[in-house]
Enzyme design. Structure first.
Site, PDB file in Angstrom:
ATOM      1  N   GLY A 197       0.846  -1.185   0.000  1.00 55.28           N
ATOM      2  CA  GLY A 197       0.000   0.000   0.000  1.00 55.28           C
ATOM      3  C   GLY A 197       0.879   1.232   0.000  1.00 55.28           C
ATOM      4  O   GLY A 197       1.999   1.198   0.497  1.00 55.28           O
ATOM      5  N   GLN A 222       3.286  10.004   0.930  1.00 60.30           N
ATOM      6  CA  GLN A 222       4.547   9.264   1.032  1.00 60.30           C
ATOM      7  C   GLN A 222       5.471   9.498  -0.163  1.00 60.30           C
ATOM      8  O   GLN A 222       6.644   9.143  -0.122  1.00 60.30           O
ATOM      9  CB  GLN A 222       4.285   7.757   1.166  1.00 60.30           C
ATOM     10  CG  GLN A 222       3.646   7.373   2.481  1.00 60.30           C
ATOM     11  CD  GLN A 222       3.490   5.879   2.577  1.00 60.30           C
ATOM     12  OE1 GLN A 222       2.552   5.307   2.035  1.00 60.30           O
ATOM     13  NE2 GLN A 222       4.440   5.221   3.232  1.00 60.30           N
ATOM     14  N   CYS A 270       5.644   0.024   7.170  1.00 63.91           N
ATOM     15  CA  CYS A 270       5.313   1.216   6.397  1.00 63.91           C
ATOM     16  C   CYS A 270       6.556   1.594   5.600  1.00 63.91           C
ATOM     17  O   CYS A 270       7.660   1.604   6.148  1.00 63.91           O
ATOM     18  CB  CYS A 270       4.936   2.352   7.348  1.00 63.91           C
ATOM     19  SG  CYS A 270       4.551   3.902   6.519  1.00 63.91           S
ATOM     20  N   LEU A 271       6.385   1.888   4.325  1.00 63.91           N
ATOM     21  CA  LEU A 271       7.552   2.205   3.490  1.00 63.91           C
ATOM     22  C   LEU A 271       8.281   3.466   3.980  1.00 63.91           C
ATOM     23  O   LEU A 271       9.454   3.653   3.685  1.00 63.91           O
ATOM     24  CB  LEU A 271       7.148   2.366   2.021  1.00 63.91           C
ATOM     25  CG  LEU A 271       6.707   1.084   1.303  1.00 63.91           C
ATOM     26  CD1 LEU A 271       6.274   1.393  -0.126  1.00 63.91           C
ATOM     27  CD2 LEU A 271       7.818   0.025   1.304  1.00 63.91           C
ATOM     28  N   HIS A 317      -4.579   1.765   7.169  1.00 59.45           N
ATOM     29  CA  HIS A 317      -3.235   2.357   7.279  1.00 59.45           C
ATOM     30  C   HIS A 317      -3.056   3.476   6.247  1.00 59.45           C
ATOM     31  O   HIS A 317      -2.607   4.574   6.581  1.00 59.45           O
ATOM     32  CB  HIS A 317      -2.193   1.241   7.083  1.00 59.45           C
ATOM     33  CG  HIS A 317      -0.770   1.691   7.125  1.00 59.45           C
ATOM     34  ND1 HIS A 317       0.121   1.283   8.097  1.00 59.45           N
ATOM     35  CD2 HIS A 317      -0.065   2.517   6.317  1.00 59.45           C
ATOM     36  CE1 HIS A 317       1.300   1.857   7.876  1.00 59.45           C
ATOM     37  NE2 HIS A 317       1.222   2.599   6.796  1.00 59.45           N
ATOM     38  N   GLU A 318      -3.443   3.201   5.004  1.00 57.77           N
ATOM     39  CA  GLU A 318      -3.224   4.196   3.936  1.00 57.77           C
ATOM     40  C   GLU A 318      -4.144   5.409   4.086  1.00 57.77           C
ATOM     41  O   GLU A 318      -3.733   6.540   3.843  1.00 57.77           O
ATOM     42  CB  GLU A 318      -3.408   3.559   2.549  1.00 57.77           C
ATOM     43  CG  GLU A 318      -2.477   2.383   2.236  1.00 57.77           C
ATOM     44  CD  GLU A 318      -1.028   2.612   2.590  1.00 57.77           C
ATOM     45  OE1 GLU A 318      -0.540   3.766   2.507  1.00 57.77           O
ATOM     46  OE2 GLU A 318      -0.361   1.632   2.982  1.00 57.77           O
ATOM     47  N   HIS A 337      -2.799   7.805   6.510  1.00 59.06           N
ATOM     48  CA  HIS A 337      -1.755   8.669   5.933  1.00 59.06           C
ATOM     49  C   HIS A 337      -2.352   9.964   5.366  1.00 59.06           C
ATOM     50  O   HIS A 337      -1.740  11.018   5.445  1.00 59.06           O
ATOM     51  CB  HIS A 337      -1.033   7.960   4.779  1.00 59.06           C
ATOM     52  CG  HIS A 337       0.153   7.140   5.198  1.00 59.06           C
ATOM     53  ND1 HIS A 337       1.260   7.682   5.813  1.00 59.06           N
ATOM     54  CD2 HIS A 337       0.428   5.818   5.047  1.00 59.06           C
ATOM     55  CE1 HIS A 337       2.155   6.715   6.032  1.00 59.06           C
ATOM     56  NE2 HIS A 337       1.673   5.574   5.581  1.00 59.06           N
TER      57      HIS A 337
HETATM   58 CO    CO Z   1       2.533   3.720   5.660  1.00 56.01          CO
END
Ligand code: CO
Length: 167
Positions: A46, A51, A92-93, A134-135, A138
């Site tokens: 995701g 991000q 998380c990236l 989660h996304e 963000h």
């Molecule tokens: Co994330």
């Protein structure tokens, strides 16, 4: 297509509330394609626009385990959440190497626009429900470290600071 740079935990863009997309135009479509490619490259499941430094309400998620199907949602919203919650490990990236046990709703219903500007609504459970939550977090400037206890957060902060003293 382009691989975009992933913004890391200490970048202010990750803390901003993202703007709603007014029109799914060519620019947004390009953003979606680039985000999908970046997510694949980074082996994420995701990715949210902030991000990659874009403060707009756009997410891409992988909807199957093999990673062949990617869904993009513009202005996504959680319209229903199960009472039942589930704790599982998340990454998380923007936080490479950090994995945290996070409690989230087990099932969610999400709606938004797809890349063809069509309104879609879908139900997700388990991992996919987790990724959506989660996304979408963000997009409101909320990060997964906000969903753990104060003491856990102190530990993580120390870990991050050892890597990057500016954190
Ligand atoms: Co994330």
């Amino acid at each position: 297509m382009a691989i975009l740079e992933i913004k890391k935990f200490n970048e202010p863009v990750l803390r901003k509330k993202c703007e709603k997309v007014k029109k799914v135009d060519e620019e947004i479509k390009k953003l979606i394609v680039d985000m999908a490619q970046t997510m694949k490259e980074e082996q994420g499941i995701g990715l949210a626009a902030p991000q990659v430094g874009v403060s707009k309400r756009v997410i891409v998620v992988q909807t199957d385990l093999e990673g062949r199907r990617i869904l993009a949602l513009v202005n996504p919203k959680i319209i229903k959440k199960s009472q039942e919650k589930e704790k599982d490990e998340e990454g998380c990236l923007s936080f490479p190497g950090i994995f945290l046990e996070i409690k989230r709703a087990k099932e969610v219903e999400v709606e938004g626009l797809d890349i063809k500007r069509e309104k879609i609504k879908l139900k997700a459970k388990g991992l996919l429900a987790r990724v959506f939550q989660h996304e979408i977090d963000h997009l409101d400037g909320v990060l997964f470290i906000d969903r753990i206890s104060f003491w856990q957060r102190l530990k993580i902060r120390k870990k991050l600071q050892q890597r990057d003293p500016a954190a």
